[in-house]
Design an enzyme around this catalytic site. Sequence first.
Site, short mmCIF file in Angstrom:
data_model
loop_
_atom_site.label_atom_id
_atom_site.label_comp_id
_atom_site.label_asym_id
_atom_site.label_seq_id
_atom_site.Cartn_x
_atom_site.Cartn_y
_atom_site.Cartn_z
N ASP A 120 -2.28 -1.69 -3.27
CA ASP A 120 -3.61 -1.12 -3.10
C ASP A 120 -3.65 -0.40 -1.75
O ASP A 120 -3.48 -1.03 -0.71
CB ASP A 120 -4.66 -2.22 -3.15
CG ASP A 120 -6.06 -1.65 -2.98
OD1 ASP A 120 -6.52 -0.94 -3.89
OD2 ASP A 120 -6.68 -1.91 -1.93
N TYR A 134 -7.04 3.60 5.61
CA TYR A 134 -6.28 2.49 6.19
C TYR A 134 -5.21 2.96 7.17
O TYR A 134 -4.68 2.16 7.92
CB TYR A 134 -5.63 1.64 5.10
CG TYR A 134 -6.57 1.01 4.10
CD1 TYR A 134 -7.94 0.88 4.35
CD2 TYR A 134 -6.09 0.56 2.89
CE1 TYR A 134 -8.79 0.31 3.42
CE2 TYR A 134 -6.94 -0.02 1.95
CZ TYR A 134 -8.28 -0.14 2.22
OH TYR A 134 -9.10 -0.70 1.28
N LYS A 152 -7.41 5.49 -2.65
CA LYS A 152 -8.83 5.79 -2.63
C LYS A 152 -9.12 7.09 -1.88
O LYS A 152 -8.62 7.28 -0.78
CB LYS A 152 -9.60 4.65 -1.97
CG LYS A 152 -9.41 3.32 -2.66
CD LYS A 152 -9.91 2.18 -1.78
CE LYS A 152 -9.37 0.86 -2.26
NZ LYS A 152 -7.98 0.63 -1.84
N HIS A 187 -13.66 5.65 -2.63
CA HIS A 187 -13.69 4.46 -1.79
C HIS A 187 -15.05 3.75 -1.80
O HIS A 187 -15.11 2.54 -1.98
CB HIS A 187 -13.29 4.80 -0.36
CG HIS A 187 -12.72 3.63 0.37
ND1 HIS A 187 -11.40 3.55 0.71
CD2 HIS A 187 -13.27 2.49 0.80
CE1 HIS A 187 -11.17 2.40 1.33
NE2 HIS A 187 -12.29 1.74 1.40
#
Length: 145
Positions: A32, A37, A65, A98
């Site tokens: 994921d 990030y 995302k 997201h």
Amino acid sequence: MKSSYSRISRAHAVQVGKAVEAALKAGYTHIDCAWIYRNQVEIGEVLKRLFSSTHKREDIFVTSKVWNTFHSAAGCKKNVEEILAQLQLKYIDLMLIHWPGGYEEGSDPFPKVRPSLAASLIVLQSHHHDDIDLSAISIFIVRPS
């Protein structure tokens, strides 16, 4: 005031890459990810290395995302292309939006203005059938009870 985005260190990204490699070698089959990030480059390096040696791409389910500052048609396409490049993949198994709200496009990943995410949904749907291979798209909305 710095956003949490600016506090994510490169050392953290390297640690995530090592953790993903260990997880895949231990038998995990789902990764994921998300642009926000800031570790997809390291994950992409791990995936490339493992896919050229011990693992098959079709055996690993990869989720990523689209970030909230990329909800315009052009922004969404750019973000998806960047995600694919960072992860060094030809396709993403599941591409999510997201959050169910968007932000104003620009260099700040957490601006105050929230435009509609409708453009992102349209772009993701068109890419699902067009030049970018997305196996599935989804949006997750939590409604307070």
